[in-house]
Write a protein that holds these residues in place. Sequence first.
Motif, PDB file in Angstrom:
ATOM      1  N   GLU A 176       0.892  -1.199  -0.188  1.00  0.00           N
ATOM      2  CA  GLU A 176       0.018   0.190  -0.021  1.00  0.00           C
ATOM      3  C   GLU A 176       0.969   1.142   0.129  1.00  0.00           C
ATOM      4  N   VAL A 177       0.758   2.254  -0.860  1.00  0.00           N
ATOM      5  CA  VAL A 177       1.493   3.253  -1.047  1.00  0.00           C
ATOM      6  C   VAL A 177       0.529   4.408  -0.415  1.00  0.00           C
ATOM      7  N   ARG A 178       1.048   5.307   0.481  1.00  0.00           N
ATOM      8  CA  ARG A 178       0.292   6.388   1.016  1.00  0.00           C
ATOM      9  C   ARG A 178       1.209   7.536   0.928  1.00  0.00           C
ATOM     10  N   SER A 179       0.797   8.624   0.436  1.00  0.00           N
ATOM     11  CA  SER A 179       1.481   9.952   0.402  1.00  0.00           C
ATOM     12  C   SER A 179       0.890  11.016   0.974  1.00  0.00           C
ATOM     13  N   ARG A 180       1.352  11.953   1.791  1.00  0.00           N
ATOM     14  CA  ARG A 180       1.172  13.141   2.569  1.00  0.00           C
ATOM     15  C   ARG A 180       1.904  14.235   2.059  1.00  0.00           C
ATOM     16  N   ALA A 181       1.478  15.298   2.062  1.00  0.00           N
ATOM     17  CA  ALA A 181       2.405  16.597   1.769  1.00  0.00           C
ATOM     18  C   ALA A 181       3.613  16.796   2.971  1.00  0.00           C
ATOM     19  N   ASP A 182       3.412  16.449   4.099  1.00  0.00           N
ATOM     20  CA  ASP A 182       4.054  16.303   5.371  1.00  0.00           C
ATOM     21  C   ASP A 182       3.235  15.565   6.285  1.00  0.00           C
ATOM     22  N   GLY A 183       4.171  15.438   7.814  1.00  0.00           N
ATOM     23  CA  GLY A 183       3.732  14.174   8.575  1.00  0.00           C
ATOM     24  C   GLY A 183       2.721  14.625   9.687  1.00  0.00           C
TER      25      GLY A 183
ATOM     26  N   ALA B 180      -0.878  15.325  11.314  1.00  0.00           N
ATOM     27  CA  ALA B 180      -2.087  14.403  11.720  1.00  0.00           C
ATOM     28  C   ALA B 180      -1.592  12.855  11.460  1.00  0.00           C
ATOM     29  N   GLY B 181      -0.289  12.672  12.028  1.00  0.00           N
ATOM     30  CA  GLY B 181       0.080  11.233  12.075  1.00  0.00           C
ATOM     31  C   GLY B 181       0.807  10.741  10.730  1.00  0.00           C
ATOM     32  N   GLY B 182       0.647  11.310   9.613  1.00  0.00           N
ATOM     33  CA  GLY B 182       1.438  11.347   8.522  1.00  0.00           C
ATOM     34  C   GLY B 182       0.812  10.083   7.410  1.00  0.00           C
ATOM     35  N   ALA B 183       1.669   9.961   6.759  1.00  0.00           N
ATOM     36  CA  ALA B 183       1.167   9.091   5.545  1.00  0.00           C
ATOM     37  C   ALA B 183       0.775   7.420   6.393  1.00  0.00           C
ATOM     38  N   ALA B 184       1.676   7.013   6.888  1.00  0.00           N
ATOM     39  CA  ALA B 184       1.500   5.704   7.783  1.00  0.00           C
ATOM     40  C   ALA B 184       0.284   5.562   8.498  1.00  0.00           C
ATOM     41  N   ALA B 185      -0.117   6.547   9.136  1.00  0.00           N
ATOM     42  CA  ALA B 185      -1.056   6.571  10.121  1.00  0.00           C
ATOM     43  C   ALA B 185      -2.305   6.613   9.340  1.00  0.00           C
ATOM     44  N   SER B 186      -2.426   6.743   7.874  1.00  0.00           N
ATOM     45  CA  SER B 186      -3.699   6.731   7.290  1.00  0.00           C
ATOM     46  C   SER B 186      -4.158   5.436   6.701  1.00  0.00           C
ATOM     47  N   VAL B 187      -3.252   4.471   6.904  1.00  0.00           N
ATOM     48  CA  VAL B 187      -3.398   3.045   6.734  1.00  0.00           C
ATOM     49  C   VAL B 187      -4.554   2.742   7.763  1.00  0.00           C
ATOM     50  N   SER B 188      -5.741   2.848   7.558  1.00  0.00           N
ATOM     51  CA  SER B 188      -6.821   2.517   8.484  1.00  0.00           C
ATOM     52  C   SER B 188      -7.063   0.916   8.814  1.00  0.00           C
ATOM     53  N   GLY B 189      -7.726   0.538   9.810  1.00  0.00           N
ATOM     54  CA  GLY B 189      -8.119  -0.833   9.830  1.00  0.00           C
ATOM     55  C   GLY B 189      -9.042  -1.300   8.616  1.00  0.00           C
ATOM     56  N   LEU B 190      -9.998  -0.440   8.281  1.00  0.00           N
ATOM     57  CA  LEU B 190     -10.782  -0.750   7.150  1.00  0.00           C
ATOM     58  C   LEU B 190      -9.915  -0.872   5.750  1.00  0.00           C
ATOM     59  N   LYS B 191      -9.036   0.040   5.644  1.00  0.00           N
ATOM     60  CA  LYS B 191      -8.123   0.012   4.471  1.00  0.00           C
ATOM     61  C   LYS B 191      -7.449  -1.305   4.504  1.00  0.00           C
ATOM     62  N   GLN B 192      -7.039  -1.804   5.760  1.00  0.00           N
ATOM     63  CA  GLN B 192      -6.083  -3.046   5.664  1.00  0.00           C
ATOM     64  C   GLN B 192      -6.863  -4.105   5.351  1.00  0.00           C
TER      65      GLN B 192
ATOM     66  N   ILE C 182       4.315   1.776   2.074  1.00  0.00           N
ATOM     67  CA  ILE C 182       5.387   2.608   1.500  1.00  0.00           C
ATOM     68  C   ILE C 182       4.730   4.041   2.083  1.00  0.00           C
ATOM     69  N   ALA C 183       5.148   4.819   2.956  1.00  0.00           N
ATOM     70  CA  ALA C 183       4.619   5.770   3.614  1.00  0.00           C
ATOM     71  C   ALA C 183       5.643   7.259   3.110  1.00  0.00           C
TER      72      ALA C 183
END
Length: 131
Positions: free
Chosen positions: A68-75, A77-89, A114-115
Amino acid sequence: MVTTGGRSGGTTTKSRGDVAEERALQFLQDQGLRLVCRNYRLAGGPHARGAEVDLIVADRDGTLVFVEVRSRADGRAGGAAASVSGLKQRRIVRAAQHYLMRLRTPPPCRFDVIAIDGDQLEWLRGAFDAG
């Protein structure tokens, strides 16, 4: 959805995601992994909604890696890695299970993330499991 103004310069969310996926794929290939499939998704039905794997790659030891590739402009609100929710998993696992059913003898597998936060790329091996 097209964004206008601001830091995006008129780019779409999809085009930014495509750039992040390409960067992640190049990074993984530089680490010796081989691309097997890109953007594998389930088609149709109520259980298919959002069930997609960005990248499927083979590690040098034969392990099949669902990425899973997640991208955020910056870190913030927890950053890109934190955006992989349980539902997404769960959706990624569902797509991976569907993919594995097509194989005669499924290899060992794992789920990586990959965050990308701004210019920083972090590879989280075994970020979550299928259970």
